[in-house]
Design a protein around this motif. Structure first.
Motif, PDB file in Angstrom:
ATOM      1  N   ASP A  47      32.155  23.190  49.833  1.00  0.00           N
ATOM      2  CA  ASP A  47      33.312  22.971  50.829  1.00  0.00           C
ATOM      3  C   ASP A  47      33.722  21.779  51.500  1.00  0.00           C
ATOM      4  O   ASP A  47      32.620  21.219  51.659  1.00  0.00           O
ATOM      5  CB  ASP A  47      33.498  24.114  51.847  1.00  0.00           C
ATOM      6  CG  ASP A  47      32.407  23.969  52.911  1.00  0.00           C
ATOM      7  OD1 ASP A  47      32.640  23.466  53.938  1.00  0.00           O
ATOM      8  OD2 ASP A  47      31.205  24.418  52.784  1.00  0.00           O
ATOM      9  N   THR A  53      28.377  21.740  56.016  1.00  0.00           N
ATOM     10  CA  THR A  53      27.555  22.099  54.424  1.00  0.00           C
ATOM     11  C   THR A  53      27.383  20.759  53.825  1.00  0.00           C
ATOM     12  O   THR A  53      28.005  19.839  53.905  1.00  0.00           O
ATOM     13  CB  THR A  53      28.599  22.807  53.584  1.00  0.00           C
ATOM     14  OG1 THR A  53      29.018  24.075  54.174  1.00  0.00           O
ATOM     15  CG2 THR A  53      28.043  23.001  52.224  1.00  0.00           C
ATOM     16  N   VAL A  76      24.111  25.146  53.985  1.00  0.00           N
ATOM     17  CA  VAL A  76      25.229  25.806  54.192  1.00  0.00           C
ATOM     18  C   VAL A  76      25.767  26.134  55.621  1.00  0.00           C
ATOM     19  O   VAL A  76      25.043  26.234  56.369  1.00  0.00           O
ATOM     20  CB  VAL A  76      25.306  27.224  53.484  1.00  0.00           C
ATOM     21  CG1 VAL A  76      26.398  28.266  53.932  1.00  0.00           C
ATOM     22  CG2 VAL A  76      24.826  27.273  51.995  1.00  0.00           C
ATOM     23  N   SER A  79      29.254  30.052  59.122  1.00  0.00           N
ATOM     24  CA  SER A  79      29.854  31.240  58.516  1.00  0.00           C
ATOM     25  C   SER A  79      31.278  31.531  59.267  1.00  0.00           C
ATOM     26  O   SER A  79      31.313  32.429  60.314  1.00  0.00           O
ATOM     27  CB  SER A  79      29.312  32.258  58.350  1.00  0.00           C
ATOM     28  OG  SER A  79      29.794  33.386  57.785  1.00  0.00           O
ATOM     29  N   TRP A  83      35.308  29.172  55.805  1.00  0.00           N
ATOM     30  CA  TRP A  83      34.132  29.638  55.119  1.00  0.00           C
ATOM     31  C   TRP A  83      33.400  28.570  54.344  1.00  0.00           C
ATOM     32  O   TRP A  83      34.255  27.717  53.809  1.00  0.00           O
ATOM     33  CB  TRP A  83      34.451  30.757  54.215  1.00  0.00           C
ATOM     34  CG  TRP A  83      35.316  31.684  54.721  1.00  0.00           C
ATOM     35  CD1 TRP A  83      36.540  32.065  54.547  1.00  0.00           C
ATOM     36  CD2 TRP A  83      35.081  32.677  56.165  1.00  0.00           C
ATOM     37  NE1 TRP A  83      37.057  33.229  55.539  1.00  0.00           N
ATOM     38  CE2 TRP A  83      36.054  33.526  56.394  1.00  0.00           C
ATOM     39  CE3 TRP A  83      33.530  32.638  56.905  1.00  0.00           C
ATOM     40  CZ2 TRP A  83      36.024  34.429  57.361  1.00  0.00           C
ATOM     41  CZ3 TRP A  83      33.766  33.406  58.048  1.00  0.00           C
ATOM     42  CH2 TRP A  83      35.051  34.472  58.044  1.00  0.00           C
ATOM     43  N   TRP A  85      30.565  26.969  51.410  1.00  0.00           N
ATOM     44  CA  TRP A  85      29.909  27.339  50.222  1.00  0.00           C
ATOM     45  C   TRP A  85      29.503  26.132  49.540  1.00  0.00           C
ATOM     46  O   TRP A  85      29.720  24.917  49.984  1.00  0.00           O
ATOM     47  CB  TRP A  85      31.003  28.023  49.328  1.00  0.00           C
ATOM     48  CG  TRP A  85      32.210  27.166  49.207  1.00  0.00           C
ATOM     49  CD1 TRP A  85      33.354  27.267  49.883  1.00  0.00           C
ATOM     50  CD2 TRP A  85      32.409  26.230  48.132  1.00  0.00           C
ATOM     51  NE1 TRP A  85      34.323  26.260  49.281  1.00  0.00           N
ATOM     52  CE2 TRP A  85      33.790  25.821  47.986  1.00  0.00           C
ATOM     53  CE3 TRP A  85      31.638  25.577  46.900  1.00  0.00           C
ATOM     54  CZ2 TRP A  85      34.262  24.865  47.342  1.00  0.00           C
ATOM     55  CZ3 TRP A  85      32.271  24.939  46.196  1.00  0.00           C
ATOM     56  CH2 TRP A  85      33.730  24.444  46.423  1.00  0.00           C
ATOM     57  N   LEU A  87      27.909  25.005  45.328  1.00  0.00           N
ATOM     58  CA  LEU A  87      27.882  25.543  44.136  1.00  0.00           C
ATOM     59  C   LEU A  87      27.145  24.605  43.303  1.00  0.00           C
ATOM     60  O   LEU A  87      27.619  23.301  43.288  1.00  0.00           O
ATOM     61  CB  LEU A  87      29.210  26.024  43.715  1.00  0.00           C
ATOM     62  CG  LEU A  87      29.288  26.670  42.395  1.00  0.00           C
ATOM     63  CD1 LEU A  87      28.732  27.931  42.072  1.00  0.00           C
ATOM     64  CD2 LEU A  87      30.855  26.626  42.020  1.00  0.00           C
ATOM     65  N   HIS A 117      20.826  34.803  46.830  1.00  0.00           N
ATOM     66  CA  HIS A 117      21.750  33.660  46.016  1.00  0.00           C
ATOM     67  C   HIS A 117      22.525  34.562  45.342  1.00  0.00           C
ATOM     68  O   HIS A 117      22.367  35.651  44.945  1.00  0.00           O
ATOM     69  CB  HIS A 117      20.959  32.645  45.570  1.00  0.00           C
ATOM     70  CG  HIS A 117      20.131  31.972  46.386  1.00  0.00           C
ATOM     71  ND1 HIS A 117      20.408  30.741  47.055  1.00  0.00           N
ATOM     72  CD2 HIS A 117      18.928  32.213  47.034  1.00  0.00           C
ATOM     73  CE1 HIS A 117      19.560  30.039  47.814  1.00  0.00           C
ATOM     74  NE2 HIS A 117      18.568  31.126  47.789  1.00  0.00           N
ATOM     75  N   GLU A 133      30.417  37.888  40.390  1.00  0.00           N
ATOM     76  CA  GLU A 133      29.061  37.405  40.827  1.00  0.00           C
ATOM     77  C   GLU A 133      28.134  38.568  40.573  1.00  0.00           C
ATOM     78  O   GLU A 133      28.228  39.783  40.629  1.00  0.00           O
ATOM     79  CB  GLU A 133      29.234  37.221  42.387  1.00  0.00           C
ATOM     80  CG  GLU A 133      30.185  35.942  42.566  1.00  0.00           C
ATOM     81  CD  GLU A 133      30.670  35.648  44.051  1.00  0.00           C
ATOM     82  OE1 GLU A 133      30.117  36.677  44.857  1.00  0.00           O
ATOM     83  OE2 GLU A 133      31.116  34.709  44.473  1.00  0.00           O
ATOM     84  N   LEU A 174      25.621  30.012  43.213  1.00  0.00           N
ATOM     85  CA  LEU A 174      26.320  29.966  44.599  1.00  0.00           C
ATOM     86  C   LEU A 174      25.210  30.040  45.606  1.00  0.00           C
ATOM     87  O   LEU A 174      24.267  31.262  45.722  1.00  0.00           O
ATOM     88  CB  LEU A 174      27.267  30.814  44.612  1.00  0.00           C
ATOM     89  CG  LEU A 174      28.317  30.620  45.850  1.00  0.00           C
ATOM     90  CD1 LEU A 174      28.945  29.440  45.870  1.00  0.00           C
ATOM     91  CD2 LEU A 174      29.352  31.748  45.955  1.00  0.00           C
ATOM     92  N   PRO A 178      25.677  35.915  51.990  1.00  0.00           N
ATOM     93  CA  PRO A 178      26.323  34.465  52.372  1.00  0.00           C
ATOM     94  C   PRO A 178      25.212  33.909  53.260  1.00  0.00           C
ATOM     95  O   PRO A 178      24.178  34.171  53.566  1.00  0.00           O
ATOM     96  CB  PRO A 178      27.658  34.988  53.246  1.00  0.00           C
ATOM     97  CG  PRO A 178      27.010  36.199  53.971  1.00  0.00           C
ATOM     98  CD  PRO A 178      26.288  36.891  53.406  1.00  0.00           C
TER      99      PRO A 178
END
Length: 255
Positions: A47, A53, A76, A79, A83, A85, A87, A117, A133, A174, A178
């Motif tokens: 992100d 992140t 990461v 939160s 948001w 993320w 990957l 994860h 997912e 990912l 979370p």
């Protein structure tokens, strides 16, 4: 006299299952230096929401155990909306969408930080990144994960597409599930789609049959309980799971 018995079977297992009787396998990547069998290369994304992140350079490690594996790590962010993320994904690209409807599981070895994860499957029919997912734990030691395709689900925030895997366009991992302002580390290898067999084995001491996924399980011990419990337990175990059978004699007879 008839005995009234209660039998309680407790099965505790890690996410890893070694499936026997595979009928079909589609290799994705074993990180053996020859490159992915599907797609061109793994790429990382994260992100850009200023939440903290960070992703370290994706690495293919050619030593250790297994001899070749991928290393995905970083941090990461916090939160909160919009948001965080991170990957790493393998797009099938020029190979085009793959019909994986004949396969039952995505299987791979994983090792990591002991946290949850997610592994993702992207489809051509999904246009809003709401990919399917499956959540798993990356254990501290190398563990084989068998993720049933039937258990892959879309997050609720996106458009829900009827289930089907005839148009899979990418596969990804990912970080965290979370995460909230924390580091992550995931190593994985021997990624493949498989048709898992349904062979069964008989555990004679238990008087039950279980999938051949636990074929390496071995009898460990029988343990008597105190007088009040009026029963005994039979334990099985292996590196990947433990089974305990508890038998109670309600008529207070010897078992």
């Amino acid at each position: 006299m008839h005995k009234s018995l209660s039998i309680l079977l407790l099965l505790a297992a890690l996410p890893a299952l070694v499936w026997a009787g595979d009928e079909k396998t589609l290799p994705v990547d074993s990180f053996d230096g020859a490159g992915p069998k599907l797609g061109a290369e793994w790429q990382t994304y994260l992100d850009e929401n200023n939440l903290g992140t960070k992703v370290n350079p994706f690495a293919v490690v050619k030593d250790g155990s297994p001899k070749g594996h991928a290393h995905f790590s970083g941090h990461v962010g916090k939160s909160k909306d919009p948001w965080p993320w991170a990957l790493v994904t393998l797009s099938f690209g020029d190979d085009g969408p793959k019909d994986l409807s004949a396969f039952t599981h995505l299987r791979f070895y994983a090792k990591g930080d002991g946290k949850k994860h997610r592994v993702q499957l992207g489809r051509d029919a999904v246009k809003d990144y709401c990919d399917y997912e499956y959540t798993f734990v990356a254990p501290k030691e190398w563990t084989r994960i068998a993720a049933p395709l039937a258990d892959f689900v879309q997050p609720k925030w996106g458009k829900q597409i009827p289930r089907g895997f005839k148009d899979v366009t990418k596969l990804g991992f990912l970080a965290l599930a979370p995460g909230d302002d924390e580091d992550f580390e995931l190593r994985f290898t021997d990624v493949e789609f498989v048709v898992a067999g349904n062979d069964m084995i008989e555990l004679k001491e238990l008087g039950v049959s279980l999938p051949a996924a636990v074929a390496d399980i071995q009898y460990q011990k029988r343990q008597s309980f105190d007088q009040k419990s009026l029963g005994y337990g039979v334990a099985y175990g292996s590196k990947m799971c433990a089974i305990t059978l508890i038998v109670y004699d309600h008529d207070q007879k010897n078992i």
